[in-house]
Design a protein around this motif. Sequence first.
Motif, mmCIF file in Angstrom:
data_model
loop_
_atom_site.group_PDB
_atom_site.id
_atom_site.type_symbol
_atom_site.label_atom_id
_atom_site.label_comp_id
_atom_site.label_asym_id
_atom_site.label_seq_id
_atom_site.Cartn_x
_atom_site.Cartn_y
_atom_site.Cartn_z
ATOM 1 N N GLU A 35 0.962 -1.184 0.014
ATOM 2 C CA GLU A 35 -0.007 0.001 0.004
ATOM 3 C C GLU A 35 0.974 1.263 -0.251
ATOM 4 O OE1 GLU A 35 -3.315 2.048 2.920
ATOM 5 O OE2 GLU A 35 -3.022 -0.165 2.757
ATOM 6 N N GLY A 36 0.634 1.939 -1.010
ATOM 7 C CA GLY A 36 1.486 3.347 -1.099
ATOM 8 C C GLY A 36 0.628 4.460 -1.619
ATOM 9 N N GLU A 37 1.411 5.485 -1.682
ATOM 10 C CA GLU A 37 0.768 6.689 -2.357
ATOM 11 C C GLU A 37 1.957 7.443 -3.392
ATOM 12 O OE1 GLU A 37 -1.622 10.391 -0.463
ATOM 13 O OE2 GLU A 37 0.513 10.258 -0.009
ATOM 14 N N ILE A 38 1.546 7.727 -4.471
ATOM 15 C CA ILE A 38 2.338 8.408 -5.304
ATOM 16 C C ILE A 38 1.844 10.113 -5.451
ATOM 17 C CG2 ILE A 38 2.554 8.751 -7.936
ATOM 18 C CD1 ILE A 38 1.595 5.558 -6.489
ATOM 19 N N VAL A 39 2.830 10.757 -5.025
ATOM 20 C CA VAL A 39 2.718 12.236 -4.979
ATOM 21 C C VAL A 39 3.371 12.829 -6.067
ATOM 22 C CG1 VAL A 39 2.240 12.143 -2.557
ATOM 23 C CG2 VAL A 39 4.543 12.409 -3.311
ATOM 24 N N ALA A 40 3.384 14.175 -6.440
ATOM 25 C CA ALA A 40 3.762 14.930 -7.369
ATOM 26 C C ALA A 40 4.024 16.263 -6.497
ATOM 27 C CB ALA A 40 3.255 15.152 -8.486
ATOM 28 N N ARG A 41 5.132 17.018 -6.830
ATOM 29 C CA ARG A 41 5.280 18.373 -6.232
ATOM 30 C C ARG A 41 4.904 19.309 -7.237
ATOM 31 N NH1 ARG A 41 7.957 18.538 -1.839
ATOM 32 N NH2 ARG A 41 8.857 16.617 -0.950
ATOM 33 N N HIS A 42 4.382 20.435 -6.255
ATOM 34 C CA HIS A 42 4.040 21.612 -7.099
ATOM 35 C C HIS A 42 4.738 22.874 -6.090
ATOM 36 C CE1 HIS A 42 1.908 25.402 -8.240
ATOM 37 N NE2 HIS A 42 2.176 24.758 -9.515
ATOM 38 N N GLY A 43 5.911 23.638 -6.488
ATOM 39 C CA GLY A 43 6.646 24.339 -5.530
ATOM 40 C C GLY A 43 7.151 23.450 -4.605
ATOM 41 N N THR A 45 5.565 21.787 -2.054
ATOM 42 C CA THR A 45 4.614 21.054 -1.413
ATOM 43 C C THR A 45 4.319 19.716 -2.288
ATOM 44 O OG1 THR A 45 3.457 22.903 -0.552
ATOM 45 C CG2 THR A 45 2.319 21.102 -0.466
ATOM 46 N N ALA A 46 4.349 18.476 -1.550
ATOM 47 C CA ALA A 46 4.029 17.469 -2.388
ATOM 48 C C ALA A 46 2.709 17.024 -2.327
ATOM 49 C CB ALA A 46 4.583 16.320 -1.629
ATOM 50 N N HIS A 47 1.944 16.855 -3.289
ATOM 51 C CA HIS A 47 0.300 16.547 -3.445
ATOM 52 C C HIS A 47 0.031 15.200 -3.879
ATOM 53 C CE1 HIS A 47 -0.511 20.890 -3.123
ATOM 54 N NE2 HIS A 47 0.586 20.959 -3.868
ATOM 55 N N PRO A 48 -0.764 14.680 -3.228
ATOM 56 C CA PRO A 48 -1.294 13.042 -3.769
ATOM 57 C C PRO A 48 -2.051 13.188 -5.011
ATOM 58 C CG PRO A 48 -2.622 13.899 -1.951
ATOM 59 C CD PRO A 48 -1.579 15.137 -2.140
ATOM 60 N N VAL A 49 -1.400 12.030 -5.722
ATOM 61 C CA VAL A 49 -1.763 11.986 -7.182
ATOM 62 C C VAL A 49 -2.618 10.682 -7.215
ATOM 63 C CG1 VAL A 49 -1.040 11.682 -9.740
ATOM 64 C CG2 VAL A 49 0.087 13.247 -8.242
ATOM 65 N N ALA A 50 -1.960 9.421 -6.889
ATOM 66 C CA ALA A 50 -2.783 8.119 -6.951
ATOM 67 C C ALA A 50 -2.434 7.348 -5.605
ATOM 68 C CB ALA A 50 -1.924 7.605 -8.224
ATOM 69 N N THR A 51 -3.026 6.471 -5.770
ATOM 70 C CA THR A 51 -2.892 5.324 -4.501
ATOM 71 C C THR A 51 -2.446 4.152 -5.167
ATOM 72 O OG1 THR A 51 -4.601 6.379 -3.438
ATOM 73 C CG2 THR A 51 -4.159 4.200 -2.766
ATOM 74 N N TRP A 52 -1.354 3.343 -4.350
ATOM 75 C CA TRP A 52 -1.252 1.872 -4.968
ATOM 76 C C TRP A 52 -1.575 0.750 -3.895
ATOM 77 C CZ3 TRP A 52 0.462 -1.120 -8.811
ATOM 78 C CH2 TRP A 52 1.097 -2.409 -8.319
ATOM 79 N N ARG A 53 -2.510 0.036 -4.343
ATOM 80 C CA ARG A 53 -2.739 -1.207 -3.501
ATOM 81 C C ARG A 53 -3.106 -2.372 -4.372
ATOM 82 N NH1 ARG A 53 -6.920 2.331 -0.643
ATOM 83 N NH2 ARG A 53 -5.799 2.968 1.233
ATOM 84 N N GLY A 54 -1.847 -2.643 -5.006
ATOM 85 C CA GLY A 54 -2.058 -3.799 -5.962
ATOM 86 C C GLY A 54 -2.716 -3.493 -7.280
#
Length: 122
Positions: A35-43, A45-54
């Motif tokens: 289980e994880g989270e993919i984030v992208a930065r804007h400035g 700050t990291a913002h969530p983009v997607a979730t990984w659960r298989g």
Amino acid sequence: MGYELRVERESPLAYAELADAITKAGFELRGSAEEGEIVARHGDTAHPVATWRGRLYGEPVSDWQVAQLARLSGTVGGRLVGEDGEVYMIRDGIVEQVSGDSRYEFGKLEEILAAAPEQWSR
């Protein structure tokens, strides 16, 4: 819970493949293989983009997140599909939604990513 967009591929996405692809594309992966989270930065700050659960999916609340999800799906060799079967993609630098013969353009990818990830008004 919002409207879910999921990344679909011909073959299942392995965690190691996911980690390698997103790192090269400038995304960050937080969490574990389960289980994880993919984030992208804007400035700064990291913002969530997607979730990984298989599987890889997201619940965007802004054009910025839709654009990042479309970019992410291409990075892992998949396509971004909504709950109603519509497809989100980047074509000729434009982020768009395609449903049957209908197309909706969110705008230019560069402009969307440069803008702040502001939430859609409800």
